[in-house]
Design a protein around this motif. Structure first.
Motif, PDB file in Angstrom:
ATOM      1  N   LEU A 291       0.816  -1.220   0.000  1.00  0.00           N
ATOM      2  CA  LEU A 291       0.000   0.000   0.000  1.00  0.00           C
ATOM      3  C   LEU A 291       0.849   1.269   0.000  1.00  0.00           C
ATOM      4  O   LEU A 291       0.360   2.354  -0.314  1.00  0.00           O
ATOM      5  N   ALA A 292       2.131   1.112   0.347  1.00  0.00           N
ATOM      6  CA  ALA A 292       2.973   2.307   0.504  1.00  0.00           C
ATOM      7  C   ALA A 292       3.071   3.098  -0.796  1.00  0.00           C
ATOM      8  O   ALA A 292       2.992   4.334  -0.778  1.00  0.00           O
ATOM      9  N   ALA A 293       3.225   2.408  -1.915  1.00  0.00           N
ATOM     10  CA  ALA A 293       3.395   3.113  -3.185  1.00  0.00           C
ATOM     11  C   ALA A 293       2.130   3.886  -3.551  1.00  0.00           C
ATOM     12  O   ALA A 293       2.199   5.043  -3.974  1.00  0.00           O
ATOM     13  N   ALA A 294       0.973   3.249  -3.340  1.00  0.00           N
ATOM     14  CA  ALA A 294      -0.294   3.912  -3.664  1.00  0.00           C
ATOM     15  C   ALA A 294      -0.502   5.129  -2.765  1.00  0.00           C
ATOM     16  O   ALA A 294      -0.953   6.187  -3.219  1.00  0.00           O
ATOM     17  N   VAL A 295      -0.150   4.992  -1.502  1.00  0.00           N
ATOM     18  CA  VAL A 295      -0.290   6.117  -0.578  1.00  0.00           C
ATOM     19  C   VAL A 295       0.655   7.240  -0.987  1.00  0.00           C
ATOM     20  O   VAL A 295       0.269   8.413  -1.041  1.00  0.00           O
TER      21      VAL A 295
ATOM     22  N   ALA B 148       1.771   7.939  -3.867  1.00  0.00           N
ATOM     23  CA  ALA B 148       1.348   8.557  -5.122  1.00  0.00           C
ATOM     24  C   ALA B 148       0.101   9.422  -4.933  1.00  0.00           C
ATOM     25  O   ALA B 148      -0.344  10.084  -5.870  1.00  0.00           O
ATOM     26  N   GLY B 149      -0.470   9.393  -3.734  1.00  0.00           N
ATOM     27  CA  GLY B 149      -1.654  10.208  -3.466  1.00  0.00           C
ATOM     28  C   GLY B 149      -2.910   9.653  -4.109  1.00  0.00           C
ATOM     29  O   GLY B 149      -3.888  10.378  -4.312  1.00  0.00           O
ATOM     30  N   GLU B 150      -2.894   8.366  -4.419  1.00  0.00           N
ATOM     31  CA  GLU B 150      -4.076   7.763  -5.053  1.00  0.00           C
ATOM     32  C   GLU B 150      -5.196   7.584  -4.030  1.00  0.00           C
ATOM     33  O   GLU B 150      -4.940   7.418  -2.844  1.00  0.00           O
ATOM     34  N   HIS B 151      -6.449   7.610  -4.521  1.00  0.00           N
ATOM     35  CA  HIS B 151      -7.567   7.207  -3.675  1.00  0.00           C
ATOM     36  C   HIS B 151      -7.440   5.714  -3.398  1.00  0.00           C
ATOM     37  O   HIS B 151      -7.357   4.920  -4.326  1.00  0.00           O
ATOM     38  N   LEU B 152      -7.415   5.346  -2.137  1.00  0.00           N
ATOM     39  CA  LEU B 152      -7.346   3.920  -1.812  1.00  0.00           C
ATOM     40  C   LEU B 152      -8.721   3.292  -2.007  1.00  0.00           C
ATOM     41  O   LEU B 152      -9.742   3.925  -1.715  1.00  0.00           O
ATOM     42  N   ASP B 153      -8.750   2.059  -2.490  1.00  0.00           N
ATOM     43  CA  ASP B 153     -10.050   1.413  -2.687  1.00  0.00           C
ATOM     44  C   ASP B 153     -10.552   0.830  -1.358  1.00  0.00           C
ATOM     45  O   ASP B 153      -9.852   0.854  -0.339  1.00  0.00           O
TER      46      ASP B 153
ATOM     47  N   VAL C 157       1.679  11.010   4.482  1.00  0.00           N
ATOM     48  CA  VAL C 157       0.669  11.882   3.875  1.00  0.00           C
ATOM     49  C   VAL C 157       0.646  13.216   4.628  1.00  0.00           C
ATOM     50  O   VAL C 157       0.628  14.297   4.033  1.00  0.00           O
ATOM     51  N   ARG C 158       0.647  13.126   5.926  1.00  0.00           N
ATOM     52  CA  ARG C 158       0.587  14.334   6.759  1.00  0.00           C
ATOM     53  C   ARG C 158       1.749  15.279   6.459  1.00  0.00           C
ATOM     54  O   ARG C 158       1.572  16.499   6.327  1.00  0.00           O
ATOM     55  N   GLU C 159       2.942  14.734   6.325  1.00  0.00           N
ATOM     56  CA  GLU C 159       4.105  15.600   6.086  1.00  0.00           C
ATOM     57  C   GLU C 159       4.148  16.098   4.644  1.00  0.00           C
ATOM     58  O   GLU C 159       4.644  17.188   4.385  1.00  0.00           O
ATOM     59  N   ARG C 160       3.607  15.300   3.725  1.00  0.00           N
ATOM     60  CA  ARG C 160       3.550  15.779   2.345  1.00  0.00           C
ATOM     61  C   ARG C 160       2.619  16.994   2.248  1.00  0.00           C
ATOM     62  O   ARG C 160       2.885  17.950   1.546  1.00  0.00           O
ATOM     63  N   LEU C 161       1.537  16.966   3.005  1.00  0.00           N
ATOM     64  CA  LEU C 161       0.576  18.072   2.975  1.00  0.00           C
ATOM     65  C   LEU C 161       1.008  19.258   3.823  1.00  0.00           C
ATOM     66  O   LEU C 161       0.760  20.406   3.468  1.00  0.00           O
ATOM     67  N   HIS C 162       1.616  18.983   4.966  1.00  0.00           N
ATOM     68  CA  HIS C 162       1.802  20.055   5.953  1.00  0.00           C
ATOM     69  C   HIS C 162       3.220  20.179   6.489  1.00  0.00           C
ATOM     70  O   HIS C 162       3.462  21.058   7.326  1.00  0.00           O
ATOM     71  N   GLY C 163       4.117  19.324   6.081  1.00  0.00           N
ATOM     72  CA  GLY C 163       5.463  19.373   6.654  1.00  0.00           C
ATOM     73  C   GLY C 163       5.391  19.162   8.152  1.00  0.00           C
ATOM     74  O   GLY C 163       4.718  18.244   8.623  1.00  0.00           O
ATOM     75  N   ASP C 164       6.045  20.053   8.888  1.00  0.00           N
ATOM     76  CA  ASP C 164       6.080  19.913  10.346  1.00  0.00           C
ATOM     77  C   ASP C 164       5.016  20.735  11.051  1.00  0.00           C
ATOM     78  O   ASP C 164       4.900  20.699  12.270  1.00  0.00           O
ATOM     79  N   ARG C 165       4.274  21.510  10.270  1.00  0.00           N
ATOM     80  CA  ARG C 165       3.316  22.432  10.870  1.00  0.00           C
ATOM     81  C   ARG C 165       2.187  21.685  11.581  1.00  0.00           C
ATOM     82  O   ARG C 165       1.623  20.728  11.057  1.00  0.00           O
ATOM     83  N   ALA C 166       1.865  22.143  12.771  1.00  0.00           N
ATOM     84  CA  ALA C 166       0.719  21.610  13.510  1.00  0.00           C
ATOM     85  C   ALA C 166      -0.112  22.803  13.984  1.00  0.00           C
ATOM     86  O   ALA C 166       0.392  23.665  14.704  1.00  0.00           O
ATOM     87  N   VAL C 167      -1.370  22.860  13.546  1.00  0.00           N
ATOM     88  CA  VAL C 167      -2.183  24.045  13.818  1.00  0.00           C
ATOM     89  C   VAL C 167      -3.056  23.853  15.058  1.00  0.00           C
ATOM     90  O   VAL C 167      -3.337  22.725  15.485  1.00  0.00           O
ATOM     91  N   PHE C 168      -3.458  24.969  15.636  1.00  0.00           N
ATOM     92  CA  PHE C 168      -4.428  24.987  16.737  1.00  0.00           C
ATOM     93  C   PHE C 168      -5.018  26.383  16.748  1.00  0.00           C
ATOM     94  O   PHE C 168      -4.542  27.266  16.046  1.00  0.00           O
ATOM     95  N   ARG C 169      -6.066  26.587  17.523  1.00  0.00           N
ATOM     96  CA  ARG C 169      -6.631  27.935  17.568  1.00  0.00           C
ATOM     97  C   ARG C 169      -7.289  28.216  18.910  1.00  0.00           C
ATOM     98  O   ARG C 169      -7.772  27.302  19.584  1.00  0.00           O
ATOM     99  N   GLY C 170      -7.239  29.487  19.255  1.00  0.00           N
ATOM    100  CA  GLY C 170      -7.918  29.915  20.461  1.00  0.00           C
ATOM    101  C   GLY C 170      -9.419  29.829  20.235  1.00  0.00           C
ATOM    102  O   GLY C 170      -9.917  30.138  19.151  1.00  0.00           O
ATOM    103  N   GLU C 171     -10.150  29.412  21.253  1.00  0.00           N
ATOM    104  CA  GLU C 171     -11.567  29.126  21.040  1.00  0.00           C
ATOM    105  C   GLU C 171     -12.366  29.456  22.305  1.00  0.00           C
ATOM    106  O   GLU C 171     -11.915  29.206  23.416  1.00  0.00           O
TER     107      GLU C 171
ATOM    108  N   LEU D 122      -5.257   8.483   5.887  1.00  0.00           N
ATOM    109  CA  LEU D 122      -4.890   7.704   4.696  1.00  0.00           C
ATOM    110  C   LEU D 122      -6.037   7.601   3.694  1.00  0.00           C
ATOM    111  O   LEU D 122      -5.818   7.612   2.486  1.00  0.00           O
ATOM    112  N   CYS D 123      -7.252   7.494   4.184  1.00  0.00           N
ATOM    113  CA  CYS D 123      -8.394   7.288   3.276  1.00  0.00           C
ATOM    114  C   CYS D 123      -9.009   8.606   2.805  1.00  0.00           C
ATOM    115  O   CYS D 123      -9.767   8.611   1.842  1.00  0.00           O
ATOM    116  N   LEU D 124      -8.715   9.706   3.479  1.00  0.00           N
ATOM    117  CA  LEU D 124      -9.312  10.997   3.110  1.00  0.00           C
ATOM    118  C   LEU D 124      -8.226  11.928   2.585  1.00  0.00           C
ATOM    119  O   LEU D 124      -8.053  13.054   3.058  1.00  0.00           O
TER     120      LEU D 124
END
Lengths: 271, 374
Positions: A15-19, A21-26, A49-63, A207-209
């Motif tokens: 599954l690593a290659a499909a992940v 490549a950013g493919e939709h997993l079946d 996947v997380r690091e490909r999208l966001h690198g090291d950034r981790a977000v949060f917000r005051g609420e 992984l699935c979204l």
């Protein structure tokens, strides 16, 4: 393929290659991910996947969280006037509450819990642009047509989760307004809210979204330690942090926790 | 925080930076997966530069080498704190009362016996009996106590600590070897590794200046192992120590184990600051997972790594099973020492089994020697 991915053992290695490549997993792949006991390999894949999208950034917000009209005035008085952040509202007569809050604390940006499509036009008129809610209530299409952005809570089922995840993915592909998904294991329905299950839900959701930008591992739900660990199992969002003075953990503490977990904390605002 | 370059990147085309730190971790991994033994500097570099999942992969590799079956063990036992009187005044401890304190106690035999009976009725096979350095209790007290426990109940006695043994020897004018021989002859089966704290005198001088030195702690363990007794080793990190001290601790344990082979297991936990004189902050579960993994990776000659659910809670303890731990410790009927310092977690046997199964392992009861008993 990097060396850590190359060490994923046989039953998930293909599954690593499909992940990557950013493919939709079946469906079958999603089921295999859900059913594996190998949490480390799930983490390696999801973190990729997380690091490909966001690198090291981790977000949060005051609420500032407000449940209903009774809590509104007290809650608004409990935060500094200039404090920027998010006002999270749920309950009845939300358009009126939003209007009142905007008068008193204009720096707070509203997000409301939505459960029914018919509420949406009035909320839109009141200036709300951000919604949160469960995927099941059929409000996403109406929200998309009115120009809202949305965060979804995914009610993690007791059995195999692939079908509900794939339904979420279909919804997001059709109406691409979903910014974030929060896996939610309801403790009253499922007696197995464990560290393992919480991380598994986050990792498999990541992984699935693949096209939904953010997966949340909320500090207010997971607690400090599991939230930190979750940032390596697919989560890139630590969720809302109370703006109320003395609220625990506070913004500085969450920054510190994310840094200690090897991530770059980033406080964000909606809208 | 970790430098950006130290993170794993998913594909080589994604700009994986070959920084000096990354190269170091890669070289350590190559040596590790090739079967090589890691050094002090390797431990430091892994703590600072390896990411969490790399540590999990490495620790799980050692775990699977040592325990091929997906089994997690635990023991049904009971902690009994026979006294809380202790003159050592360790600044990290919230349990002790100094001699003369109105809150000091020595458990009467009948109370202690009742606790053992309750444990036996629940299927327990071991008592972990520990207390403090109480100036009124010489070796005859322990000989009498252990004999009477053995005669009545025949349970395994996992008891005392290095500090208690040294003090009993001192009070009774005996050598350490004579003391351990006599205690063993009266019924003491194995010795817990408690009081290891950090095996670096730089740290011990600050947190427990009146307690035994690193060499004394290791010396008592060496004598016990030489007499054929098995013991465990522990580490309490996160008080005033730096990572260098923790790695030094692990390697001192590894060196002795190379010589004696007497340690059955290693258990690490973090300093619990509530109510202690030392105060300070508590390290998080994230760091616990890193330390558990490093323990598993560096202690390649110790068979078992125990998770500390009492200090970490069920969630992190369960996750530590993927960071090298293969044992869930004990179903404690009571625990008084770390509870006094703020650890409030509780789990019965059913819950403990559920946590183990949920993580994909089969729960199995064990004895003090880590042999399966069911």
């Amino acid at each position: 393929m990097d060396t850590i991915t190359a060490r994923i053992p046989g039953d998930l290695a293909d599954l690593a290659a499909a992940v990557a490549a950013g493919e939709h997993l079946d469906r079958e792949a999603c089921l295999r991910l859900w059913r594996t006991n190998d949490l480390t390999s799930l983490g390696v894949l999801a973190n990729g996947v997380r690091e490909r999208l966001h690198g090291d950034r981790a977000v949060f917000r005051g609420e500032l969280r407000v449940k209903g009209a009774n809590e509104l005035e007290g809650a608004l008085a409990s935060v500094r006037e200039a404090a920027p952040g998010e006002l999270f509202l749920e309950g009845d007569d939300l358009p009126r509450l939003v209007q009142r809050a905007r008068e008193v604390r204009p720096n707070l940006r509203p997000r409301v819990r939505c459960t029914a499509a018919e509420e949406l036009p009035r909320l839109h008129d009141a200036g709300v642009r951000h919604l949160v809610g469960p995927a099941e209530h059929g409000w996403i299409e109406a929200a998309a047509r009115l120009g809202f952005r949305a965060e979804l809570t995914w009610s993690v089922p007791t059995g195999d989760a692939a079908d509900t995840l794939l339904e979420l993915r279909r919804l997001s592909d059709t109406w691409p307004i979903i910014d974030c998904v929060t896996p939610a294991i309801a403790p009253l329905e499922i007696a197995d809210v464990t560290g393992y299950n919480q991380l598994r839900a986050i990792a498999v959701a990541r992984l699935c979204l693949g096209r939904i930008p953010h997966i949340r591992g909320a500090v207010q739900v997971l607690g400090e330690s599991v939230m930190q660990v979750a940032q390596w199992y697919g989560a890139d969002d630590a969720g809302g942090v109370s703006l109320v003075t003395g609220g625990q953990p506070g913004l500085e503490r969450v920054r510190e926790l994310l840094r200690a977990a090897g991530r770059e904390p980033a406080e964000v605002l909606i809208g | 925080m970790l430098p950006v370059a130290s993170r794993l990147r998913f594909s080589s085309g994604d700009g994986m930076m070959q920084s000096a730190e990354r190269s170091k971790v890669q070289a350590i991994c190559d040596r590790f997966y090739g079967g090589g033994r890691l050094t002090f500097q390797d431990g430091i570099d892994l703590f600072h530069h390896a990411n969490l999942l790399e540590l999990s992969q490495m620790a799980d590799t050692v775990r699977r080498r040592k325990h091929a079956d997906p089994v997690v063990t635990y023991i049904v036992s009971r902690n009994i704190n026979y006294t809380n009187v202790c003159w050592v005044r360790c600044s990290f401890c919230a349990f002790y009362r100094p001699p003369g304190s109105e809150e000091g106690y020595v458990l009467p035999k009948e109370v202690l016996f009742r606790k053992i009976e309750e444990m036996k009725a629940a299927g327990g096979i071991e008592i972990l009996i520990q207390g403090g350095l109480n100036p009124k209790l010489k070796i005859e007290y322990f000989e009498d106590l252990f004999r009477s426990i053995k005669e009545r109940y025949g349970v395994h006695i996992h008891g005392l600590s290095v500090s208690e043994i040294l003090y009993i020897a001192h009070l009774s004018h005996l050598t350490v070897e004579e003391t351990i021989r006599r205690l063993r002859a009266s019924g003491l089966d194995t010795i817990p590794g408690a009081g290891g704290e950090i095996l670096s005198d730089e740290v011990r001088k600050v947190i427990a200046p009146l307690k035994d030195t690193t060499d004394e702690w290791l010396g008592v363990m060496r004598v016990a192992h030489g007499l054929g007794m098995r013991t465990t080793a522990t580490m309490m990190y996160g008080s005033v120590d730096r990572i260098e001290h923790r790695i030094e601790h692990l390697l001192r344990v590894r060196d002795l184990q190379d010589q004696t082979g007497g340690f059955t297991a290693f258990i690490a936990w973090n300093y619990q600051p509530v109510g202690t004189e030392l105060r300070g902050a508590k390290t998080t579960g994230f760091e616990y997972l890193k330390m558990t993994a490093l323990s598993r990776i560096l202690l390649d000659n110790v068979d078992n790594i125990q998770a500390s659910w009492v200090t970490q809670g069920a969630e992190i303890a369960q996750l530590s099973l993927r960071y090298g731990a293969n044992d869930f410790g004990s179903t404690m009927f009571e625990e008084n020492v770390v509870r006094a310092a703020g650890a409030t977690f509780c789990m019965d046997e059913t819950e403990l089994q559920r946590q183990i199964r949920d993580a994909g392992y089969e729960p199995r009861r064990r004895n003090t020697y880590y042999q399966h008993v069911n």
